[in-house]
Design a protein around this motif. Structure first.
Motif, PDB file in Angstrom:
ATOM      1  N   UNK A 623     -43.941-126.552 106.043  1.00 55.27           N
ATOM      2  CA  UNK A 623     -43.530-128.000 105.457  1.00 55.27           C
ATOM      3  C   UNK A 623     -44.121-128.019 104.019  1.00 55.27           C
ATOM      4  N   UNK A 624     -45.434-127.949 104.033  1.00 54.52           N
ATOM      5  CA  UNK A 624     -45.872-128.281 102.592  1.00 54.52           C
ATOM      6  C   UNK A 624     -45.947-126.946 101.956  1.00 54.52           C
ATOM      7  N   UNK A 625     -45.430-125.740 102.381  1.00 53.65           N
ATOM      8  CA  UNK A 625     -45.537-124.516 101.292  1.00 53.65           C
ATOM      9  C   UNK A 625     -44.119-124.981 100.441  1.00 53.65           C
ATOM     10  N   UNK A 626     -43.064-125.660 100.860  1.00 63.11           N
ATOM     11  CA  UNK A 626     -42.007-125.956 100.147  1.00 63.11           C
ATOM     12  C   UNK A 626     -42.116-126.761  98.916  1.00 63.11           C
ATOM     13  N   UNK A 646     -43.928-142.884  95.488  1.00 64.38           N
ATOM     14  CA  UNK A 646     -42.720-143.063  96.315  1.00 64.38           C
ATOM     15  C   UNK A 646     -41.843-141.725  96.088  1.00 64.38           C
ATOM     16  N   UNK A 647     -41.970-141.073  94.758  1.00 62.21           N
ATOM     17  CA  UNK A 647     -41.076-140.071  94.726  1.00 62.21           C
ATOM     18  C   UNK A 647     -41.731-138.771  95.601  1.00 62.21           C
ATOM     19  N   UNK A 648     -42.932-138.654  95.646  1.00 62.22           N
ATOM     20  CA  UNK A 648     -43.363-137.835  96.343  1.00 62.22           C
ATOM     21  C   UNK A 648     -43.210-138.072  98.037  1.00 62.22           C
ATOM     22  N   UNK A 649     -43.049-138.984  98.417  1.00 57.92           N
ATOM     23  CA  UNK A 649     -42.743-139.559  99.791  1.00 57.92           C
ATOM     24  C   UNK A 649     -41.586-139.155 100.037  1.00 57.92           C
ATOM     25  N   UNK A 650     -40.500-139.501  99.251  1.00 63.19           N
ATOM     26  CA  UNK A 650     -39.043-138.936  99.311  1.00 63.19           C
ATOM     27  C   UNK A 650     -38.824-137.603  99.388  1.00 63.19           C
ATOM     28  N   UNK A 651     -39.802-136.857  98.637  1.00 66.60           N
ATOM     29  CA  UNK A 651     -39.557-135.593  98.754  1.00 66.60           C
ATOM     30  C   UNK A 651     -40.119-134.637  99.936  1.00 66.60           C
ATOM     31  N   UNK A 652     -41.329-135.461 100.479  1.00 67.16           N
ATOM     32  CA  UNK A 652     -41.937-134.808 101.592  1.00 67.16           C
ATOM     33  C   UNK A 652     -40.844-135.210 102.914  1.00 67.16           C
ATOM     34  N   UNK A 653     -40.336-136.510 102.900  1.00 67.60           N
ATOM     35  CA  UNK A 653     -39.322-136.829 103.894  1.00 67.60           C
ATOM     36  C   UNK A 653     -38.093-135.585 103.991  1.00 67.60           C
ATOM     37  N   UNK A 654     -37.628-135.216 102.656  1.00 63.28           N
ATOM     38  CA  UNK A 654     -36.514-134.410 102.614  1.00 63.28           C
ATOM     39  C   UNK A 654     -36.719-133.002 103.013  1.00 63.28           C
ATOM     40  N   UNK A 659     -36.860-129.093 107.680  1.00 67.71           N
ATOM     41  CA  UNK A 659     -37.560-128.421 108.666  1.00 67.71           C
ATOM     42  C   UNK A 659     -37.047-128.675 109.881  1.00 67.71           C
ATOM     43  N   UNK A 660     -36.516-129.646 110.430  1.00 68.96           N
ATOM     44  CA  UNK A 660     -36.181-129.994 111.774  1.00 68.96           C
ATOM     45  C   UNK A 660     -34.709-129.580 111.677  1.00 68.96           C
ATOM     46  N   UNK A 661     -34.042-129.642 110.560  1.00 68.84           N
ATOM     47  CA  UNK A 661     -32.305-129.170 110.684  1.00 68.84           C
ATOM     48  C   UNK A 661     -32.296-127.698 110.872  1.00 68.84           C
ATOM     49  N   UNK A 662     -33.396-126.880 110.307  1.00 67.71           N
ATOM     50  CA  UNK A 662     -33.560-125.396 110.570  1.00 67.71           C
ATOM     51  C   UNK A 662     -34.028-125.001 111.939  1.00 67.71           C
ATOM     52  N   UNK A 663     -34.105-126.057 112.706  1.00 69.02           N
ATOM     53  CA  UNK A 663     -34.510-125.876 113.918  1.00 69.02           C
ATOM     54  C   UNK A 663     -35.959-125.519 114.553  1.00 69.02           C
ATOM     55  N   UNK A 664     -36.713-125.552 113.350  1.00 65.05           N
ATOM     56  CA  UNK A 664     -38.370-125.297 113.291  1.00 65.05           C
ATOM     57  C   UNK A 664     -39.074-126.373 114.387  1.00 65.05           C
ATOM     58  N   UNK A 665     -38.652-127.495 114.025  1.00 61.64           N
ATOM     59  CA  UNK A 665     -39.329-128.681 114.813  1.00 61.64           C
ATOM     60  C   UNK A 665     -39.101-128.643 116.061  1.00 61.64           C
ATOM     61  N   UNK A 666     -40.084-129.179 117.127  1.00 60.64           N
ATOM     62  CA  UNK A 666     -39.938-129.125 118.389  1.00 60.64           C
ATOM     63  C   UNK A 666     -39.690-130.649 118.882  1.00 60.64           C
TER      64      UNK A 666
END
Length: 666
Positions: A623-626, A646-654, A659-666
């Motif tokens: 996640x953080x590598x991105x 706030x901008x960093x939070x939005x980017x982190x949530x993105x 990550x979850x859309x790509x099916x990596x998260x459990x």
């Protein structure tokens, strides 16, 4: 003006003749007045005749030139009208004022006058023409056809409604692009494949099942190669090479190298999952260069813990996989070999310098102290490069400063640059990124660079090293250094504070032996305990003041949960914000149902840092590598420049959602 000069060149100049005749008449008149009068009359006639002939010739030349210009204008018009390539004339606002029949053929419709060229061909941007950006308009695609756009800006006469027009010539290059695309698709791609934990799998599997495991690995890899229409060859028990066409690479990347999951699912009596490291080399000028790319990519995949694929296309590197933790290697052969090699390097020099990463932590300082002790045991001058203390290491740093030998040994970056020599051995601990080191300039002063690290390898690393001990499965760099230190001598002389520093380094990275803790971790801890490390003194290195505890509680209070398993909080306006953020991220994992935590804070005016922690189900490193960071599967960090919290939070949530859309998260 030009016409007048042209006429002067074509019409003979008779003035000089008249001047000569006039001179002769003056002379003749002196001797004979009658003949002189006759001469004057003749001269007058000649002047009249000359003027008449000159006017006639001038009129004839004018008619000739005007007729020639008319013919040229007519030929130009015919050439434009019958031009064999599409041509469009537009004004500066993109309005079409004229086009030929060839342009109608590529567009496929008529009535284009007064329409915007950018509406008709969306891929074309007129601003690039007006700004003379020829590289931006080299290729334009329309209806599966490709064109190279040439242009000419023409200034019109003053009485014209518009001062300028733009002539656009559409030179088709579809055939060339198709050939180029076919060439790109058929370029050779080299894949180097290695089974990460082949020896460990074989050692933990019964003898009767080992051939089945080997056969199943070979079978699945060969089936994968056949799907790629590639050539697969096995050159050692755990290493393979595969060559296939580039057209299949996009499919592999889209499916995120599903062969990694297929190999991990093998169950033929093996007690631990089998994982692969794949290095892909593409877009090399030669197949040999692609092979070099593949080898570098495989080293990156192995350095990041294995179970992943790294694709290197020239300078661009992409990673896929990395879902599992690196498997601990039980054999200590490599540690023994590295320790002997490091000992030989130190014996060949007069001085040793050690430096960790910026904003040093207990693991960086503890491992540096361990290497310092190894150098001192060999009778070498040793220095630890540390510009300043910070809250993470303050207790240990203050204890070191109480002793004279450490006050002399710990030096600043400027002092190190003045003392380093070309023969000095420079040992970099707890980081492999040159820009993350305490003093990056030192890397330019010596060729004897040793790297000892346990973080997952990133795209940026110290390349000009003579010795690289990079193991991602270990708990900490202090664990690696402890093994090296005790292999160098039969009886190692380690002072109590040094043993406690190494033990503190292991404890901080394992969260008191909770995460990434293997058998060798406890063995290293027992060696340090035997060397005199006091566990109570180690625990005191982690004590915080009341303000830090209150700040940590405030960060936990502000936490918000997303996707039911991930928690995000912020750490602002606190003293020692980076330390508080890291501690709060650890504490947030104690919430029931939470598997990953992220805490954001500001270190400087325009730098936002992120501390990520995980229980293992979510890979915080990926996640953080991105966001330009990195670390481990369970511990990672990142820094963002030029943005607000706030901008960093939005980017982190993105990136978490991605990550979850790509099916990596459990």
């Amino acid at each position: 003006m030009l016409n007048r000069r042209f006429f002067k060149l074509l019409i003979p100049d008779t003035k000089i003749y008249m001047f000569i005749i006039s001179a002769f008449i003056v002379v003749i008149s002196y001797y004979n007045r009658i003949i002189g009068v006759v001469g004057v009359l003749l001269l007058a006639y000649l002047i009249y005749y000359n003027l008449k002939i000159s006017n006639i010739r001038r009129e004839e030349w004018t008619r000739y030139i005007e007729g020639l210009s008319s013919d040229i204008d007519s030929a130009t018009k015919q050439a434009i009208l019958n031009l064999p390539i599409p041509l469009t004339i537009v004004e500066f606002d993109g309005t079409i004022t004229w086009y030929n029949s060839k342009f109608i053929e590529i567009i496929g419709k008529k009535d284009l006058l007064e329409k915007d060229i950018q509406d008709i061909i969306p891929d074309f941007d007129l601003r690039n023409v007006l700004q003379n950006k020829k590289d931006k308009i080299n290729e334009v695609s329309f209806n599966d056809r490709y064109f190279k756009v040439l242009y000419n800006i023409i200034k019109l006469s003053k009485d014209h409604a518009s001062n300028y027009i733009i002539m656009l010539y559409w030179v088709e290059k579809t055939d060339y692009m198709q050939i180029k695309q076919k060439y790109e698709e058929e370029r050779s791609v080299v894949a180097l494949i290695q089974v990460d934990n082949f020896d460990e799998v074989m050692q933990t599997t019964e003898d009767s099942a080992r051939p089945l495991i080997v056969a199943e690995i070979d079978r699945r890899l060969n089936l994968w190669s056949n799907r790629l229409e590639g050539l697969m060859r096995k050159y050692t028990n755990d290493k393979f090479i595969c060559v296939f066409q580039k057209s299949h690479l996009e499919k592999l990347e889209a499916k995120k190298f599903e062969i990694l999951d297929e190999i991990r699912e093998i169950n033929q009596g093996n007690k631990i999952p089998i994982t692969l490291s794949i290095g892909i080399g593409a877009e090399g000028k030669t197949i040999l260069q692609s092979c070099d790319f593949a080898n570098a990519a495989k080293d990156l995949a192995l350095g990041r813990g294995g179970d992943q694929a790294a694709v290197k296309k020239n300078d661009k590197i992409s990673f896929y996989g990395g879902k599992t933790k690196a498997v601990e290697k039980r054999t200590k052969v490599k540690a023994r070999v590295i320790s002997h090699a490091l000992k030989q390097l130190m014996e060949q020099t007069n001085s040793v310098m050690i430096m960790g990463h910026k904003n040093s932590d207990l693991d960086a300082l503890g491992s540096a102290i361990g290497i310092y002790r190894a150098a001192k045991n060999l009778g070498k001058d040793a220095y630890i490069v540390l510009s300043e203390s910070n809250p993470s290491i303050r207790v240990l740093y203050d204890r070191l400063m109480e002793k004279e030998q450490y006050r002399r040994a710990i030096i600043t970056c400027e002092e190190a640059k003045s003392r380093i020599e070309t023969s000095t051995v420079l040992v970099v601990v707890d980081t492999h990124r040159p820009n993350f080191t305490e003093c990056p300039e030192l890397l330019k002063y010596t060729e004897n660079i040793v790297v000892i690290d346990h973080h997952r390898r990133g795209t940026e690393f110290i390349e000009n090293n003579v010795l690289n001990y990079h193991e991602t499965y270990v708990s900490s760099t202090s664990e690696l250094v402890t093994e090296l230190l005790f292999y160098m001598e039969d009886k190692v002389n380690v002072e109590q504070i040094e043993a406690e520093a190494l033990l503190a380094g292991i404890a901080v990275d394992t969260k008191n032996f909770s995460f990434k803790t293997g058998v060798r971790t406890f063995e290293a801890a027992s060696l340090l305990r035997r060397a005199g490390a006091d566990t109570v003194a180690v625990k005191q290195m982690f004590q915080d003041d009341i303000e830090t505890i209150f700040a940590r509680a405030e960060v936990i209070k502000k936490a918000q949960i997303i996707r039911n398993t991930v928690v995000i909080s912020t750490c602002q306006d606190f003293k020692n914000a980076q330390l508080v953020a890291a501690q709060a991220a650890d504490e947030l994992l104690n919430i029931r149902g939470i598997t990953a935590s992220f805490v954001l804070g500001k270190r400087e005016e325009d730098i936002v840092f992120i501390s990520g922690r995980s229980l293992g189900d979510i890979n915080v490193h990926v996640i953080l590598e991105k966001l330009g960071g990195g670390g481990h599967l369970t511990v990672a960090g990142a820094q963002l420049e030029g943005c607000s919290i706030d901008e960093a939070i939005n980017e982190l949530i993105r990136v978490i959602e991605e990550y979850f859309r790509e099916g990596e998260g459990k």
